[in-house]
Scaffold this motif. Structure first.
Motif, PDB file in Angstrom:
ATOM      1  N   ILE A 343     -29.542 -46.026 -19.663  1.00 36.94           N
ATOM      2  CA  ILE A 343     -28.338 -45.205 -19.850  1.00 36.94           C
ATOM      3  C   ILE A 343     -28.084 -44.974 -21.335  1.00 36.94           C
ATOM      4  CG2 ILE A 343     -25.820 -45.184 -19.625  1.00 36.94           C
ATOM      5  CD1 ILE A 343     -26.057 -46.456 -16.952  1.00 36.94           C
ATOM      6  N   VAL A 344     -28.227 -46.048 -22.126  1.00 35.40           N
ATOM      7  CA  VAL A 344     -28.012 -45.936 -23.568  1.00 35.40           C
ATOM      8  C   VAL A 344     -28.983 -44.926 -24.174  1.00 35.40           C
ATOM      9  CG1 VAL A 344     -28.212 -47.202 -25.756  1.00 35.40           C
ATOM     10  CG2 VAL A 344     -27.054 -48.250 -23.809  1.00 35.40           C
ATOM     11  N   ILE A 345     -30.253 -45.008 -23.754  1.00 33.77           N
ATOM     12  CA  ILE A 345     -31.257 -44.081 -24.283  1.00 33.77           C
ATOM     13  C   ILE A 345     -30.931 -42.640 -23.904  1.00 33.77           C
ATOM     14  CG2 ILE A 345     -33.694 -43.403 -24.117  1.00 33.77           C
ATOM     15  CD1 ILE A 345     -34.366 -46.377 -23.786  1.00 33.77           C
ATOM     16  N   VAL A 346     -30.543 -42.438 -22.639  1.00 28.79           N
ATOM     17  CA  VAL A 346     -30.285 -41.082 -22.149  1.00 28.79           C
ATOM     18  C   VAL A 346     -29.005 -40.503 -22.742  1.00 28.79           C
ATOM     19  CG1 VAL A 346     -29.709 -39.736 -20.091  1.00 28.79           C
ATOM     20  CG2 VAL A 346     -31.583 -41.381 -20.017  1.00 28.79           C
ATOM     21  N   VAL A 347     -27.949 -41.310 -22.790  1.00 32.96           N
ATOM     22  CA  VAL A 347     -26.634 -40.797 -23.174  1.00 32.96           C
ATOM     23  C   VAL A 347     -26.450 -40.740 -24.682  1.00 32.96           C
ATOM     24  CG1 VAL A 347     -24.140 -41.189 -23.010  1.00 32.96           C
ATOM     25  CG2 VAL A 347     -25.612 -41.608 -21.035  1.00 32.96           C
ATOM     26  N   PHE A 348     -26.891 -41.784 -25.394  1.00 24.93           N
ATOM     27  CA  PHE A 348     -26.584 -41.893 -26.806  1.00 24.93           C
ATOM     28  C   PHE A 348     -27.686 -41.366 -27.714  1.00 24.93           C
ATOM     29  CE2 PHE A 348     -23.864 -45.022 -24.812  1.00 24.93           C
ATOM     30  CZ  PHE A 348     -22.656 -44.798 -25.441  1.00 24.93           C
ATOM     31  N   ASN A 352     -34.203 -35.571 -30.543  1.00 23.61           N
ATOM     32  CA  ASN A 352     -35.025 -34.761 -29.642  1.00 23.61           C
ATOM     33  C   ASN A 352     -35.979 -35.620 -28.832  1.00 23.61           C
ATOM     34  OD1 ASN A 352     -33.936 -32.274 -30.565  1.00 23.61           O
ATOM     35  ND2 ASN A 352     -35.217 -32.420 -32.418  1.00 23.61           N
ATOM     36  N   SER A 353     -35.571 -36.832 -28.545  1.00 26.43           N
ATOM     37  CA  SER A 353     -36.425 -37.736 -27.777  1.00 26.43           C
ATOM     38  C   SER A 353     -36.695 -37.158 -26.388  1.00 26.43           C
ATOM     39  CB  SER A 353     -35.764 -39.107 -27.646  1.00 26.43           C
ATOM     40  OG  SER A 353     -36.482 -39.901 -26.739  1.00 26.43           O
ATOM     41  N   SER A 354     -37.892 -37.427 -25.880  1.00 27.21           N
ATOM     42  CA  SER A 354     -38.264 -36.928 -24.547  1.00 27.21           C
ATOM     43  C   SER A 354     -37.491 -37.618 -23.438  1.00 27.21           C
ATOM     44  CB  SER A 354     -39.769 -37.103 -24.330  1.00 27.21           C
ATOM     45  OG  SER A 354     -40.108 -38.472 -24.428  1.00 27.21           O
ATOM     46  N   LEU A 355     -36.792 -38.714 -23.761  1.00 28.65           N
ATOM     47  CA  LEU A 355     -36.035 -39.438 -22.750  1.00 28.65           C
ATOM     48  C   LEU A 355     -34.555 -39.073 -22.744  1.00 28.65           C
ATOM     49  CD1 LEU A 355     -37.551 -43.032 -23.019  1.00 28.65           C
ATOM     50  CD2 LEU A 355     -37.930 -41.334 -21.224  1.00 28.65           C
ATOM     51  N   SER A 356     -34.121 -38.222 -23.665  1.00 29.14           N
ATOM     52  CA  SER A 356     -32.710 -37.862 -23.685  1.00 29.14           C
ATOM     53  C   SER A 356     -32.392 -36.937 -22.527  1.00 29.14           C
ATOM     54  CB  SER A 356     -32.352 -37.192 -25.016  1.00 29.14           C
ATOM     55  OG  SER A 356     -33.058 -35.968 -25.151  1.00 29.14           O
ATOM     56  N   ALA A 357     -31.117 -36.910 -22.120  1.00 23.25           N
ATOM     57  CA  ALA A 357     -30.705 -36.063 -20.996  1.00 23.25           C
ATOM     58  C   ALA A 357     -30.968 -34.599 -21.277  1.00 23.25           C
ATOM     59  CB  ALA A 357     -29.224 -36.302 -20.706  1.00 23.25           C
ATOM     60  N   ALA A 358     -30.753 -34.209 -22.544  1.00 25.55           N
ATOM     61  CA  ALA A 358     -30.965 -32.805 -22.910  1.00 25.55           C
ATOM     62  C   ALA A 358     -32.425 -32.397 -22.787  1.00 25.55           C
ATOM     63  CB  ALA A 358     -30.474 -32.570 -24.349  1.00 25.55           C
ATOM     64  N   SER A 359     -33.337 -33.357 -22.914  1.00 21.86           N
ATOM     65  CA  SER A 359     -34.763 -33.048 -22.807  1.00 21.86           C
ATOM     66  C   SER A 359     -35.275 -33.142 -21.376  1.00 21.86           C
ATOM     67  CB  SER A 359     -35.563 -33.998 -23.704  1.00 21.86           C
ATOM     68  OG  SER A 359     -35.152 -33.919 -25.040  1.00 21.86           O
ATOM     69  N   ILE A 360     -34.671 -34.037 -20.574  1.00 22.12           N
ATOM     70  CA  ILE A 360     -35.156 -34.242 -19.212  1.00 22.12           C
ATOM     71  C   ILE A 360     -34.764 -33.088 -18.295  1.00 22.12           C
ATOM     72  CG2 ILE A 360     -34.947 -35.715 -17.175  1.00 22.12           C
ATOM     73  CD1 ILE A 360     -34.718 -38.098 -19.000  1.00 22.12           C
ATOM     74  N   GLU A 361     -33.523 -32.610 -18.408  1.00 22.81           N
ATOM     75  CA  GLU A 361     -33.038 -31.560 -17.494  1.00 22.81           C
ATOM     76  C   GLU A 361     -33.911 -30.310 -17.512  1.00 22.81           C
ATOM     77  OE1 GLU A 361     -28.854 -30.634 -16.977  1.00 22.81           O
ATOM     78  OE2 GLU A 361     -28.360 -32.444 -18.120  1.00 22.81           O
ATOM     79  N   PRO A 362     -34.255 -29.740 -18.683  1.00 19.37           N
ATOM     80  CA  PRO A 362     -35.128 -28.550 -18.670  1.00 19.37           C
ATOM     81  C   PRO A 362     -36.492 -28.817 -18.045  1.00 19.37           C
ATOM     82  CG  PRO A 362     -34.078 -28.821 -20.814  1.00 19.37           C
ATOM     83  CD  PRO A 362     -33.818 -30.069 -20.045  1.00 19.37           C
ATOM     84  N   ILE A 436     -27.215 -42.661 -12.961  1.00 18.64           N
ATOM     85  CA  ILE A 436     -27.881 -41.946 -14.058  1.00 18.64           C
ATOM     86  C   ILE A 436     -28.418 -40.612 -13.570  1.00 18.64           C
ATOM     87  CG2 ILE A 436     -29.789 -42.014 -15.700  1.00 18.64           C
ATOM     88  CD1 ILE A 436     -29.595 -45.069 -15.627  1.00 18.64           C
ATOM     89  N   ALA A 437     -29.099 -40.637 -12.408  1.00 17.86           N
ATOM     90  CA  ALA A 437     -29.730 -39.423 -11.886  1.00 17.86           C
ATOM     91  C   ALA A 437     -28.702 -38.353 -11.548  1.00 17.86           C
ATOM     92  CB  ALA A 437     -30.565 -39.760 -10.657  1.00 17.86           C
ATOM     93  N   LEU A 438     -27.589 -38.758 -10.944  1.00 15.88           N
ATOM     94  CA  LEU A 438     -26.577 -37.788 -10.503  1.00 15.88           C
ATOM     95  C   LEU A 438     -25.664 -37.335 -11.636  1.00 15.88           C
ATOM     96  CD1 LEU A 438     -25.557 -39.388  -7.082  1.00 15.88           C
ATOM     97  CD2 LEU A 438     -26.802 -37.243  -7.407  1.00 15.88           C
ATOM     98  N   ALA A 439     -25.184 -38.290 -12.443  1.00 19.52           N
ATOM     99  CA  ALA A 439     -24.139 -37.981 -13.419  1.00 19.52           C
ATOM    100  C   ALA A 439     -24.677 -37.478 -14.751  1.00 19.52           C
ATOM    101  CB  ALA A 439     -23.261 -39.208 -13.643  1.00 19.52           C
ATOM    102  N   PHE A 440     -25.831 -37.989 -15.183  1.00 21.41           N
ATOM    103  CA  PHE A 440     -26.302 -37.674 -16.527  1.00 21.41           C
ATOM    104  C   PHE A 440     -27.483 -36.709 -16.556  1.00 21.41           C
ATOM    105  CE2 PHE A 440     -24.492 -42.034 -16.908  1.00 21.41           C
ATOM    106  CZ  PHE A 440     -23.404 -41.695 -17.698  1.00 21.41           C
ATOM    107  N   ILE A 441     -28.363 -36.772 -15.549  1.00 21.45           N
ATOM    108  CA  ILE A 441     -29.546 -35.904 -15.551  1.00 21.45           C
ATOM    109  C   ILE A 441     -29.372 -34.730 -14.595  1.00 21.45           C
ATOM    110  CG2 ILE A 441     -32.062 -35.890 -15.305  1.00 21.45           C
ATOM    111  CD1 ILE A 441     -32.118 -38.833 -15.828  1.00 21.45           C
ATOM    112  N   ASN A 442     -28.353 -34.816 -13.733  1.00 15.94           N
ATOM    113  CA  ASN A 442     -28.046 -33.734 -12.781  1.00 15.94           C
ATOM    114  C   ASN A 442     -29.194 -33.448 -11.817  1.00 15.94           C
ATOM    115  OD1 ASN A 442     -25.447 -33.273 -13.865  1.00 15.94           O
ATOM    116  ND2 ASN A 442     -26.323 -32.012 -15.497  1.00 15.94           N
ATOM    117  N   ILE A 443     -29.820 -34.488 -11.299  1.00 13.92           N
ATOM    118  CA  ILE A 443     -30.827 -34.307 -10.252  1.00 13.92           C
ATOM    119  C   ILE A 443     -30.100 -34.002  -8.947  1.00 13.92           C
ATOM    120  CG2 ILE A 443     -32.640 -35.486  -8.926  1.00 13.92           C
ATOM    121  CD1 ILE A 443     -33.292 -37.085 -11.406  1.00 13.92           C
ATOM    122  N   PRO A 444     -30.586 -33.040  -8.147  1.00 15.02           N
ATOM    123  CA  PRO A 444     -29.896 -32.688  -6.892  1.00 15.02           C
ATOM    124  C   PRO A 444     -29.644 -33.897  -6.003  1.00 15.02           C
ATOM    125  CG  PRO A 444     -31.610 -31.085  -7.383  1.00 15.02           C
ATOM    126  CD  PRO A 444     -31.748 -32.181  -8.400  1.00 15.02           C
TER     127      PRO A 444
END
Length: 553
Positions: A343-348, A352-362, A436-444
């Protein structure tokens, strides 16, 4: 003094001797050493970036001593966090305390013996963090031989002061406060503080994408607030003395501060010995004080009623893990570390890390749902595999395993309750990953629901596999609960089995062109997992039949 050294050697042998260790445990230590090498390189690289960035900003202003000040303050706080749990566990709550009290030793001698193992833990941390940091600073400052001589001496005494001060405070509290009925809570709180420290440190480090930039930003901050830094350093005289000694090693002032640091350290160490002589035995003996609570017959009668045997066995396992401090920190807290760090890696992660939420969603957009489910399941296998809940199922009983030989409980019920307890602990990890999957990465939600069902089956299989391995090679002869988790090959073996088993399944499905889409993949996975479950239960049944009654011997 000779008696004290013999006692220290005896206690260290009890903790770290390879005598009586199985070959699996010895191989486990070897693997830990191998894994420590890349981890040390990562720490060295990170510190090099931070110290280098700070030095570039502070050196032109002749404020580079603040780098060492920050370093020594950080190490002081870190050593206190590490010392809290180890001192309480080693000094007061180890099973061998009562045996040593009856020996013809002074209280301070037994206290020094009990200090040896926790102190070695501090020196391992000291070697992993402070030693490379001092080397890096010496490289950036083009330091001479005298700097490195001072650095070695300061490195040797740095863990001493925080350890001694923490021990004095704990001994005082254990002597004068009624902590006997709260001793488990104290150790649990110490473990939670350590967990909070780890997470907080990772949040700070993830707030910026690069360690060099982080160092420059910190340097700019301290350049603007030098007065604040001097004020903070004033509360840590050892950090101030160490910093001046290393930045001015060739001056009389630097030598004077080094001597003053040693005098202060050994003076407080003498106070530590005096406090141990006066307070240690009184605190240990106070732990055995009985409770003054009177028997309440109504409450007892209320709880005496027939309940399901499997449920009660499961409740017993859960209470043992929740109420035993070492099991709580090593199992419950550890089950949270991996998902919370994720969560810390994804949210904070602001870079441009490949593990950030902004990178995973696209990356997920337009990706076949089959690959999303398989990737999530592979991540889950690793998250479940590193949790020691199942691989300590049998070993947690220790010498009390003999009770199972004459208790009116079926072996299947006993082992099933342990599998169910491990399954329950792993549910925490699955729930956090779901959030994490639902709230931060927006996986269906449909994909997350399918993954969760498959993960529950996977969770059960991993729990059965870990419990089977622990039933096959348990550690029942421990005197301290920490021995269950130190240097055992079983953890790595369980992870390897699970990765090979589930990894092969995921890889085959990933490469299979004729299996596409969410539902086709789900059906195939469900069938394969059902087969794994059936086979794992057959193996567990055989393990119970062959080893349940024989492992006690």
């Amino acid at each position: 003094m000779n008696k004290t050294w013999r006692l220290i050697r005896l206690m260290l042998k009890m903790q770290f001797s390879m005598a009586g260790k199985s070959s699996g445990e010895k191989i486990g230590y070897l693997f830990l050493l191998i894994f420590a090498i890349p981890f040390s390189l990562f720490i060295f690289y990170a510190m090099d970036g931070i110290i280098g960035g700070l030095y570039e900003v502070l050196a032109p202003l002749n404020n580079e001593s603040f780098i060492l000040g920050i370093l020594f303050i950080s190490m002081f706080c870190l050593f206190i966090f590490i010392s809290l749990g180890s001192i309480i566990s080693s000094f007061y709550f180890a099973d061998d305390i009562e045996a040593f009290i009856s020996l013809p030793y002074q209280p301070y001698q037994i206290m020094l013996g009990k200090s040896a193992a926790p102190f070695l833990t501090l020196y391992v941390t000291n070697a992993a963090i402070l030693a490379p940091a001092l080397l890096i600073y010496g490289g950036y400052s083009d330091a001479g031989v005298l700097y490195y001589m001072y650095a070695i001496l300061i490195w040797l005494v740095t863990p001493l002061l925080p350890f001694v001060l923490t021990a004095i405070v704990i001994m005082y509290l254990m002597r004068f406060l009624n902590l006997s009925k709260n001793k488990d809570r104290i150790k649990i709180v110490a473990g939670l503080l350590t967990f909070a420290f780890i997470i907080g440190l990772n949040i700070i480090l993830r707030l910026d994408s690069g360690s060099n930039q982080l160092g420059e930003d910190l340097g700019q901050l301290f350049m603007e607030q030098n007065a604040l830094l001097e004020l903070v350093t004033a509360f840590f005289p050892s950090a101030y003395l160490s910093s001046i000694s290393l930045t001015q090693p060739g001056t009389l002032l630097g030598f004077f501060y080094l001597v003053l640091l040693f005098l202060m350290t050994f003076g407080i160490f003498f106070i530590y010995l005096t406090a141990g002589q006066k307070l240690y035995f009184k605190g240990v003996l106070g732990l055995s004080a009985g409770s003054k609570n009177h028997l309440n017959e109504k409450k007892v009668t209320k709880h005496i009623k027939q309940k399901n045997v499997l449920y009660m066995s499961w409740m017993k396992e859960m209470k043992i893990m929740l109420r035993t401090p070492t099991f709580f920190t090593q199992i419950i807290v550890q089950s949270l570390v991996f998902p919370v760090l994720f969560i810390v890696i994804v949210v904070f992660d602001t870079g441009n890390s490949s593990l950030s939420a902004a990178s995973i969603e696209p990356m997920l957009e337009g990706t076949d749902e089959k690959y999303i489910v398989l990737a999530m399941l592979g991540f889950t296998v690793f998250a479940l595999g590193i949790n020691p809940a199942s691989i300590s199922s049998v070993s947690r009983d220790g010498k009390s395993w003999f009770n199972h030989l004459y208790m009116p409980l079926q072996p299947k019920t006993v082992i099933s309750s342990k599998v169910l307890a491990a399954f329950t602990i792993n549910l925490v990890t699955l729930l956090v990953i779901s959030v994490i999957a639902l709230a931060f990465i927006n996986i269906p939600a449909v994909i997350v629901s399918v993954w969760l069902v498959l993960s529950l089956i996977t969770n059960w299989v991993t729990s059965v596999v870990g419990t089977s391995l622990d039933l096959y090679m348990p550690n029942l002869k421990w005197t301290d609960e920490r021995e269950i988790f130190k240097g055992r090959m079983i953890g790595i073996l369980a992870l390897v089995i699970e990765v090979v088993l589930f990894g092969s399944m995921i890889l085959i499905l990933w490469k299979s062109a004729f299996i596409t889409g969410l539902w086709a993949t789900t059906i195939v996975l469900a069938v394969l997992l059902a087969v794994f479950t059936f086979v794992s239960h057959l193996i567990l049944k055989k393990m119970i039949h062959n080893h349940f009654y024989s492992i006690a011997s």
